[in-house]
Design an enzyme around this catalytic site. Structure first.
Site, PDB file in Angstrom:
ATOM      1  N   ILE A   1       0.839  -1.201   0.000  1.00 27.99           N
ATOM      2  CA  ILE A   1       0.000   0.000   0.000  1.00 27.99           C
ATOM      3  C   ILE A   1       0.874   1.251   0.000  1.00 27.99           C
ATOM      4  O   ILE A   1       0.593   2.214  -0.721  1.00 27.99           O
ATOM      5  CB  ILE A   1      -0.985  -0.002   1.187  1.00 27.99           C
ATOM      6  N   CYS A   2       1.946   1.239   0.788  1.00 29.30           N
ATOM      7  CA  CYS A   2       2.834   2.411   0.858  1.00 29.30           C
ATOM      8  C   CYS A   2       3.448   2.702  -0.507  1.00 29.30           C
ATOM      9  O   CYS A   2       3.493   3.855  -0.937  1.00 29.30           O
ATOM     10  CB  CYS A   2       3.934   2.193   1.890  1.00 29.30           C
ATOM     11  N   THR A   3       3.911   1.666  -1.178  1.00 33.05           N
ATOM     12  CA  THR A   3       4.505   1.859  -2.500  1.00 33.05           C
ATOM     13  C   THR A   3       3.474   2.440  -3.458  1.00 33.05           C
ATOM     14  O   THR A   3       3.760   3.390  -4.189  1.00 33.05           O
ATOM     15  CB  THR A   3       5.083   0.538  -3.039  1.00 33.05           C
TER      16      THR A   3
ATOM     17  N   LEU B   1       2.836   6.183  -2.552  1.00 33.02           N
ATOM     18  CA  LEU B   1       3.956   7.070  -2.894  1.00 33.02           C
ATOM     19  C   LEU B   1       4.183   7.129  -4.400  1.00 33.02           C
ATOM     20  O   LEU B   1       4.591   8.167  -4.925  1.00 33.02           O
ATOM     21  CB  LEU B   1       5.221   6.659  -2.150  1.00 33.02           C
TER      22      LEU B   1
END
Length: 155
Positions: free
Chosen positions: A44-46, A49
Site C-alpha cells: 500500500i505504501c509503495t 507514494l
C-alpha cells in the site's frame, strides 16, 4: 496527542535518504505536504507514494514541497527512492524511534511504525489539513489536492 487544523506543525529535523538533514523550519516560506507512511517497499505504501510521484506536479506547481516520513533507516529509504524514482525526499524517523510521528500523533507504539498521517503545513508553519488513516487503509489523495487548491496564492 492529536493535531488539528489551526495547530502549529511540530518542528522536525530528520535525515533524508542521502543522510542530509531536512527540517520543517528550513522549508518555511512555502507550504509543505508531510506524508507519514508505515514502511518502505510495502504494497500500500509503495502504491500511495507512486501515485504521489506520478502526480507530483499537482503539488509542486502550487509551490508545495513534499516530504514523506517513515521509521525506516536511511539505507532502506535510499534503495526505495532509487527503485521507485521518487522526486521528493524520504525522511527517516528511525532514531529516536518514531519521535516525529509521535509529535504528530501518528505513531503506533505496538507496531513501531507511523500510521498513514497526511498534513499540509502552510508557509507560516500552521496545519491547514490533517488526515490520519490506519496502516491497512489506503488514502484517497483527492483531499490533499483539495487542500492544496485552497491555499492562498503566492505572489
Amino acid at each position: 496527542m492529536t493535531l488539528t487544523v489551526g495547530d502549529a506543525a511540530p518542528e522536525f529535523s530528520l535525515p533524508d535518504q542521502d543522510k542530509q538533514v531536512v527540517s520543517l523550519s528550513g522549508l518555511r516560506g512555502a507550504p509543505v505536504l508531510v506524508v507519514f507512511y508505515p514502511f518502505a517497499f510495502s504494497g500500500i505504501c509503495t502504491g500511495e507514494l507512486c501515485q504521489l510521484r506520478d502526480e507530483l506536479a499537482t503539488y509542486t506547481d502550487a509551490g508545495v514541497q513534499v516530504v514523506a516520513i517513515s521509521t525506516d533507516p536511511t539505507f532502506s529509504l535510499k534503495a526505495f527512492r532509487a527503485e521507485q524514482g521518487f522526486g521528493f525526499p524520504l525522511l527517516s524517523d528511525f532514531w529516536p524511534h518514531g519521535e516525529t510521528a509521535q509529535a504528530y500523533g501518528v505513531f503506533n507504539e505496538r507496531a513501531g511504525m507511523p500510521l498513514r498521517g497526511t498534513f499540509l503545513v502552510d508557509a507560516e508553519g500552521t496545519l491547514v489539513f490533517a488526515e490520519v488513516n490506519q496502516p491497512g487503509d489506503a488514502r484517497a489523495q483527492s483531499g490533499w489536492k483539495d487542500a492544496v487548491a485552497g491555499l492562498p496564492a503566492t505572489a
